[in-house]
Design a protein around this motif. Structure first.
Motif, PDB file in Angstrom:
ATOM      1  N   SER A   1       0.826  -1.209   0.000  1.00  0.00           N
ATOM      2  CA  SER A   1       0.000   0.000   0.000  1.00  0.00           C
ATOM      3  C   SER A   1       0.858   1.255   0.000  1.00  0.00           C
ATOM      4  N   LEU A   2       1.906   1.284   0.842  1.00  0.00           N
ATOM      5  CA  LEU A   2       2.779   2.455   0.892  1.00  0.00           C
ATOM      6  C   LEU A   2       3.557   2.608  -0.414  1.00  0.00           C
ATOM      7  N   SER A   3       3.942   1.488  -1.022  1.00  0.00           N
ATOM      8  CA  SER A   3       4.687   1.544  -2.288  1.00  0.00           C
ATOM      9  C   SER A   3       3.855   2.174  -3.400  1.00  0.00           C
ATOM     10  N   ALA A   4       2.526   2.049  -3.289  1.00  0.00           N
ATOM     11  CA  ALA A   4       1.653   2.623  -4.317  1.00  0.00           C
ATOM     12  C   ALA A   4       1.776   4.139  -4.396  1.00  0.00           C
ATOM     13  N   LEU A   5       2.344   4.762  -3.341  1.00  0.00           N
ATOM     14  CA  LEU A   5       2.575   6.206  -3.387  1.00  0.00           C
ATOM     15  C   LEU A   5       3.514   6.579  -4.539  1.00  0.00           C
ATOM     16  N   GLY A   6       4.403   5.669  -4.894  1.00  0.00           N
ATOM     17  CA  GLY A   6       5.365   5.950  -5.950  1.00  0.00           C
ATOM     18  C   GLY A   6       4.779   5.889  -7.336  1.00  0.00           C
ATOM     19  N   TYR A   7       3.521   5.457  -7.447  1.00  0.00           N
ATOM     20  CA  TYR A   7       2.911   5.311  -8.767  1.00  0.00           C
ATOM     21  C   TYR A   7       1.577   6.056  -8.877  1.00  0.00           C
ATOM     22  N   ILE A   8       1.237   6.760  -7.830  1.00  0.00           N
ATOM     23  CA  ILE A   8      -0.078   7.388  -7.778  1.00  0.00           C
ATOM     24  C   ILE A   8      -0.136   8.598  -8.698  1.00  0.00           C
ATOM     25  N   ASP A   9      -1.232   8.725  -9.450  1.00  0.00           N
ATOM     26  CA  ASP A   9      -1.404   9.827 -10.405  1.00  0.00           C
ATOM     27  C   ASP A   9      -2.183  10.952  -9.717  1.00  0.00           C
ATOM     28  N   MET A  10      -1.490  11.624  -8.797  1.00  0.00           N
ATOM     29  CA  MET A  10      -2.159  12.636  -7.976  1.00  0.00           C
ATOM     30  C   MET A  10      -1.091  13.571  -7.433  1.00  0.00           C
TER      31      MET A  10
ATOM     32  N   ALA B   1      -4.385  15.286  -3.067  1.00  0.00           N
ATOM     33  CA  ALA B   1      -4.419  14.297  -1.995  1.00  0.00           C
ATOM     34  C   ALA B   1      -4.994  14.886  -0.717  1.00  0.00           C
ATOM     35  N   VAL B   2      -4.580  16.110  -0.406  1.00  0.00           N
ATOM     36  CA  VAL B   2      -5.085  16.750   0.820  1.00  0.00           C
ATOM     37  C   VAL B   2      -6.582  16.998   0.711  1.00  0.00           C
ATOM     38  N   ARG B   3      -7.033  17.445  -0.453  1.00  0.00           N
ATOM     39  CA  ARG B   3      -8.462  17.679  -0.644  1.00  0.00           C
ATOM     40  C   ARG B   3      -9.249  16.370  -0.594  1.00  0.00           C
ATOM     41  N   LEU B   4      -8.639  15.301  -1.050  1.00  0.00           N
ATOM     42  CA  LEU B   4      -9.308  14.001  -1.035  1.00  0.00           C
ATOM     43  C   LEU B   4      -9.596  13.545   0.379  1.00  0.00           C
ATOM     44  N   GLY B   5      -8.675  13.782   1.300  1.00  0.00           N
ATOM     45  CA  GLY B   5      -8.858  13.349   2.683  1.00  0.00           C
ATOM     46  C   GLY B   5      -8.133  12.041   2.942  1.00  0.00           C
TER      47      GLY B   5
ATOM     48  N   LEU C   1      -7.763   8.601   0.565  1.00  0.00           N
ATOM     49  CA  LEU C   1      -6.414   8.273   0.103  1.00  0.00           C
ATOM     50  C   LEU C   1      -6.038   6.867   0.529  1.00  0.00           C
ATOM     51  N   SER C   2      -6.396   6.495   1.757  1.00  0.00           N
ATOM     52  CA  SER C   2      -6.108   5.152   2.251  1.00  0.00           C
ATOM     53  C   SER C   2      -6.808   4.098   1.391  1.00  0.00           C
ATOM     54  N   ARG C   3      -8.083   4.323   1.077  1.00  0.00           N
ATOM     55  CA  ARG C   3      -8.810   3.364   0.237  1.00  0.00           C
ATOM     56  C   ARG C   3      -8.168   3.250  -1.134  1.00  0.00           C
ATOM     57  N   HIS C   4      -7.697   4.375  -1.655  1.00  0.00           N
ATOM     58  CA  HIS C   4      -7.052   4.377  -2.964  1.00  0.00           C
ATOM     59  C   HIS C   4      -5.777   3.534  -2.939  1.00  0.00           C
ATOM     60  N   LEU C   5      -4.967   3.707  -1.900  1.00  0.00           N
ATOM     61  CA  LEU C   5      -3.716   2.959  -1.808  1.00  0.00           C
ATOM     62  C   LEU C   5      -3.983   1.469  -1.597  1.00  0.00           C
ATOM     63  N   ARG C   6      -4.959   1.156  -0.731  1.00  0.00           N
ATOM     64  CA  ARG C   6      -5.223  -0.260  -0.446  1.00  0.00           C
ATOM     65  C   ARG C   6      -5.802  -0.988  -1.647  1.00  0.00           C
ATOM     66  N   SER C   7      -6.537  -0.248  -2.489  1.00  0.00           N
ATOM     67  CA  SER C   7      -7.134  -0.882  -3.672  1.00  0.00           C
ATOM     68  C   SER C   7      -6.094  -1.202  -4.734  1.00  0.00           C
TER      69      SER C   7
ATOM     70  N   LEU D   1      -3.204   9.756   7.223  1.00  0.00           N
ATOM     71  CA  LEU D   1      -3.443  10.989   7.962  1.00  0.00           C
ATOM     72  C   LEU D   1      -2.144  11.776   8.114  1.00  0.00           C
ATOM     73  N   HIS D   2      -1.078  11.088   8.476  1.00  0.00           N
ATOM     74  CA  HIS D   2       0.203  11.768   8.697  1.00  0.00           C
ATOM     75  C   HIS D   2       0.912  12.102   7.393  1.00  0.00           C
ATOM     76  N   ILE D   3       0.613  11.343   6.343  1.00  0.00           N
ATOM     77  CA  ILE D   3       1.141  11.706   5.020  1.00  0.00           C
ATOM     78  C   ILE D   3       0.580  13.064   4.591  1.00  0.00           C
ATOM     79  N   LEU D   4      -0.723  13.242   4.766  1.00  0.00           N
ATOM     80  CA  LEU D   4      -1.335  14.520   4.390  1.00  0.00           C
ATOM     81  C   LEU D   4      -0.820  15.648   5.269  1.00  0.00           C
ATOM     82  N   HIS D   5      -0.624  15.350   6.539  1.00  0.00           N
ATOM     83  CA  HIS D   5      -0.060  16.357   7.439  1.00  0.00           C
ATOM     84  C   HIS D   5       1.342  16.763   6.962  1.00  0.00           C
ATOM     85  N   PHE D   6       2.134  15.784   6.557  1.00  0.00           N
ATOM     86  CA  PHE D   6       3.483  16.064   6.052  1.00  0.00           C
ATOM     87  C   PHE D   6       3.422  16.968   4.819  1.00  0.00           C
ATOM     88  N   PHE D   7       2.470  16.674   3.896  1.00  0.00           N
ATOM     89  CA  PHE D   7       2.352  17.492   2.690  1.00  0.00           C
ATOM     90  C   PHE D   7       2.097  18.965   3.034  1.00  0.00           C
TER      91      PHE D   7
END
Length: 874
Positions: free
Chosen positions: A93-102, A107-111, A115-121, A147-153
């Motif tokens: 799931s975390l690795s999917a961050l490297g391929y996400i088209d966003m 991402a922050v607006r998505l919530g 974002l979690s559902r997107h990565l897990r899918s 949650l903390h990824i969005l906070h980091f952004f």
């Protein structure tokens, strides 16, 4: 184990440093970039900027999973191979961050949850074959990480400055809330039991028995999610002006509520709905106030069974028959209640004898003083406890409103869908309810709506007139026709005729009424039936009395066994109906009269008048009049009860009727809300007696309007129309609030169109009402109480006419569209959300006053114009 619970235990101080390693550190000059950047370009474990190796990524995932598993105690139940599988799934799931088209702003607006559902899918196969605990653990860890990824952004210097201000505050607030919710999660020692208890509550209260569905091939139990109909609760704001809110949100911003409602109005269903929602982990923002609460469903009829003393907290589960009560950890209840995690649902104060209610109030007060920080909902019929009964204990007092026409239509549609009936039956019944005043007056609560639906289908479109006739038909349908028509009898089965079943069951009903109870022990029921069958040889020869009791319990459709070894009626209304019939047959008129002043006997008296013959009715009603004349303390109750009985008296001496009406006139106009309720209970007959508005004080006029509006038939419209020019804002607000209970067009023409505006907020609960207002030129102040779309509101309101808007429903929108109303100066967002984002209101230059709930977190207020005054309301 619930995802939110796990996430709550992963505090920010632990997660944030781990998440930071997933992304590259901004180099010199990065702050000059004023545009969003792709997430794939920020990660530190792929591409040219890679500095995080695969083993290091695994270590991060292992630490997140290990800490979550240990803090919840789930590590003791998860085999090592499953925990390793969860680690692998988190890595995917975390690795999917490297391929996400966003990009980061998207991402922050998505919530974080989306974002979690997107990565897990991205790799759903990673959790195939894992246990429920493992799957939920994976989801929880990724939710928290996001949650903390969005906070980091939002803390990066490259993040768009405007978005940084608005969204960073929101993520900070979310992070703080998650840390705060640690207090609402069980300790590892209690976690396992609370999971079992949550499953029990969900199973026990997650289904609703809908009257009439057991007459077809479908199940009599309806999933609560499908059955629950959101009703309205009404109360008085400061100054006595009425307000309305969804009943399921009464505990949002309130810790203690006394909810009143007539028989069948949905009080117990509301209790079930709150209990099941509290144990679920997928609460949306509107119900976040229930997160982490442990429900204790406490029906008073069970707590006081056989005269038992009211239980202490350690006895709550065992007293209501919870089968896992013995497994609760030592001191668990104290830890829950001391932490303020209890959702105390005390159902049916009216179902215990009147002389025991002061003891019940003392019991409540002792519990509240010992554990003050919990959430309380207490329910009762309106007449059972006086106004402000719990006000000194800081309870808000609200009423379940009668079903509106739209509510009735929605219920009929759902009932027929669940019953698998043809659409034609539902449409035909909808037309009948709207066309027949008598039928519309009966269909004001879920119980009566279900009864009407069942009878309409069973009789292929024919419905009897009047409440007594409806119950007579229902008994016939339940006691004989359903088994006969479904061919359910087999050789050797007990065959007890309808009349014999009624005789037996009404003896049980009368015993319960005489003893002030709603439940009885099975052995007591068997003993009563043993006495009764001695006079019924045809029944006695069917089998032993315990067999006969079991037959009535299983096949009558009227009796249920809430706990093994006890019996009660499927609804109190049937108990009162049959008990009244037994009283009339036993000629117990003096006994009825001697108890008529007790609220538990009100419906029994009314049904006794309906069952009685003309001479017996005269005796009953004359007795009520004479006892009222002789007693100052009970005069009002007895004389108004006699007036209410007129509606059920098919044939009555005109002289007696005139005497009853003359006594009732002495209590008109009403002088309090309680008196207004009592008059409304009398029914449409009281409309002929209501005076005004001339010679009435402002208070009397207000209470008179309450009484007429609560009667709820279109016959009340001419009475209400007499008050349409009143200056009192309470009267005008009550008239505006009552619109949904009447025919939309007629009420609008006779009442709404004539109300003086003078800053009056016109309540709109449907699209039809909104468009009807436009036909009358629109209104300057609107209160929206149903989830209408912004487009509907925009098209229905004149652009320059709207000056004030109050929104009491979640419209699921931002607010920049309000800029289309250049004279809008006042906005009230009375929405049931824990967090309200007002940043989009910066696009509404005319706004000067913004009212927000005191309990909600406000996001984006710093973006508002300095000219806007923000007021927090309780």
């Amino acid at each position: 184990m619930e995802p939110v619970s796990v996430g709550a235990r992963l505090a920010s101080s632990i997660v944030a440093p781990l998440i930071k390693k997933l992304f590259v550190v901004d180099g010199p000059g990065a702050g000059l970039v004023d545009r969003p950047v792709r997430i794939s370009g920020l990660v530190s474990f792929r591409g040219e900027k890679r500095i995080l190796s695969d083993p290091e990524l695994r270590k991060i995932a292992e630490e997140l999973v290990d800490r979550a598993a240990q803090s919840t105690g789930v590590s003791e139940r998860l085999p090592a191979f499953e925990q390793r599988a969860v680690v692998n799934a988190v890595i995917h799931s975390l690795s999917a961050l490297g391929y996400i088209d966003m990009d980061d702003v998207q991402a922050v607006r998505l919530g974080h949850l989306e974002l979690s559902r997107h990565l897990r899918s991205s790799n759903q196969a990673a959790t195939i074959g894992l246990s429920r605990d493992a799957v939920l653990l994976h989801a929880s860890v990724v939710d928290t990480a996001c949650l903390h990824i969005l906070h980091f952004f939002t803390t990066r210097s490259t993040f768009v400055p405007r978005t940084l201000v608005e969204q960073s505050r929101r993520i900070e607030d979310l992070s703080a809330k998650i840390d705060a919710l640690i207090m609402r999660t069980p300790s590892p020692a209690d976690g396992s039991f609370e999971e079992r208890y949550a499953r029990y509550i969900s199973e026990k209260h997650g289904k609703l028995t809908i009257f009439g569905l057991d007459l077809s091939e479908v199940s009599a139990s309806w999933p609560l999610d499908a059955a629950y109909l959101s009703l309205e609760a009404t109360g008085a704001e400061d100054g006595g002006i009425p307000s309305v809110l969804p009943a399921e949100h009464v505990l949002a911003g309130r810790d203690r509520v006394l909810m009143r409602g007539v028989a069948g109005s949905g009080k117990t269903t509301l209790v079930q709905w709150l209990a099941t929602r509290a144990v679920r982990g997928n609460l949306d923002e509107r119900l976040i106030h229930l997160h982490g609460l442990v429900p204790f469903v406490l029906p008073m009829r069970s707590l006081t069974r056989a005269g038992s003393r009211l239980p202490m907290p350690d006895e709550f589960l065992s007293t209501v028959g919870c089968p896992i009560a013995h497994a609760q950890p030592t001191g668990w209840y104290d830890r829950v209640l001391n932490a303020g995690r209890g959702l105390m649902l005390v159902d049916g104060i009216d179902e215990i004898p009147e002389q025991e209610r002061e003891e019940a109030r003392s019991w409540l007060r002792d519990l509240i003083s010992s554990y003050p920080d919990n959430h309380w909902l207490v329910t009762s019929r309106p007449s059972a406890v006086r106004e402000h009964w719990l006000a000194s204990d800081h309870f808000s007092e609200l009423d379940l409103a009668p079903m509106s026409r739209d509510d009735v239509a929605a219920f009929i549609t759902r009932w027929h869908k669940a019953a698998g009936s043809a659409d034609a039956y539902g449409k035909e019944l909808l037309y009948a309810v709207r066309a027949k005043q008598e039928l519309a007056r009966l269909a004001t609560n879920p119980l009566m709506c279900a009864l009407i639906c069942a009878l309409h289908r069973d009789r292929r479109g024919y419905l009897p007139d009047g409440r007594k006739e409806l119950y007579d038909a229902a008994l016939s349908m339940l006691l004989s026709r359903r088994d006969r028509e479904r061919g359910i009898y087999k050789t050797g089965d007990l065959r007890i005729g309808e009349s014999h079943q009624v005789q037996l069951i009404q003896k049980l009903a009368y015993w319960l009424i005489r003893n002030g109870r709603s439940e009885m022990d099975a052995q007591d029921a068997v003993d009563l039936l043993s006495q009764a069958v001695r006079a019924m040889p045809r029944v006695a020869e069917q089998g032993a009395v315990p067999q006969i009791y079991r037959h009535l319990l299983v096949r009558s459709g009227l009796l249920i066994e809430p706990v093994e070894g006890t019996m009660q009626f499927i609804h109190r209304t049937f108990q009162d109906y049959l008990g009244a019939r037994a009283a009339v047959e036993n000629l117990d008129f003096d006994f009825l009269g001697n108890n008529a002043h007790l609220d538990q006997w009100e419906d029994v008296i009314r049904m006794a008048v309906a069952h009685a013959r003309p001479a017996e009715r005269t005796r009953l009603l004359t007795g009520l009049i004479e006892r009222g004349d002789a007693s100052k303390d009970t005069r009002r109750r007895l004389h108004l009860l006699a007036a209410a009985c007129l509606d059920d008296a098919a044939e009555l001496d005109p002289a007696v009727r005139a005497e009853v009406q003359r006594r009732a006139e002495r209590f008109i106009p009403p002088h309090s809300v309680d008196q207004a309720r009592a008059l409304a209970d009398v029914g449409p007959v009281v409309l002929e007696l209501l005076q005004g508005p001339g010679d009435l004080t402002s208070d009397q006029a207000y209470f008179t309007v309450i009484a007429a509006a609560r009667i709820g038939t279109d016959a009340a419209i001419p009475v209400l129309a007499r008050f349409r020019t009143a200056a009192d804002p309470r009267v005008r607000a009550e008239l505006a609030l009552a619109w949904s209970r009447f025919d939309t067009e007629r009420y609008a023409e006779e009442v709404i169109a004539h109300l003086r505006e003078d800053d009056l907020y016109f309540v709109v609960s449907s699209s039809q009402e909104l468009w009807t207002l436009r036909r009358f030129g629109g209104r300057s102040f609107l209160r929206i109480t149903s989830p209408l779309s912004p487009e509907e509101i925009r098209r229905s309101c004149t652009a320059r006419g709207l000056r004030g808007l109050s929104v009491a429903a979640d419209l699921r929108c931002t607010w920049e569209w309000l800029a289309l109303f250049p004279h809008l100066t006042e906005l009230t967002l009375d929405v049931p959300l824990p967090e309200i984002d007002v940043s989009s209101l910066r696009h509404v230059p005319s706004l000067r006053t913004l009212r927000l709930p005191a309990a909600a977190t406000v996001v984006g207020a710093e973006a508002l114009s300095p000219a806007v005054e923000v007021i927090r309301t309780s």
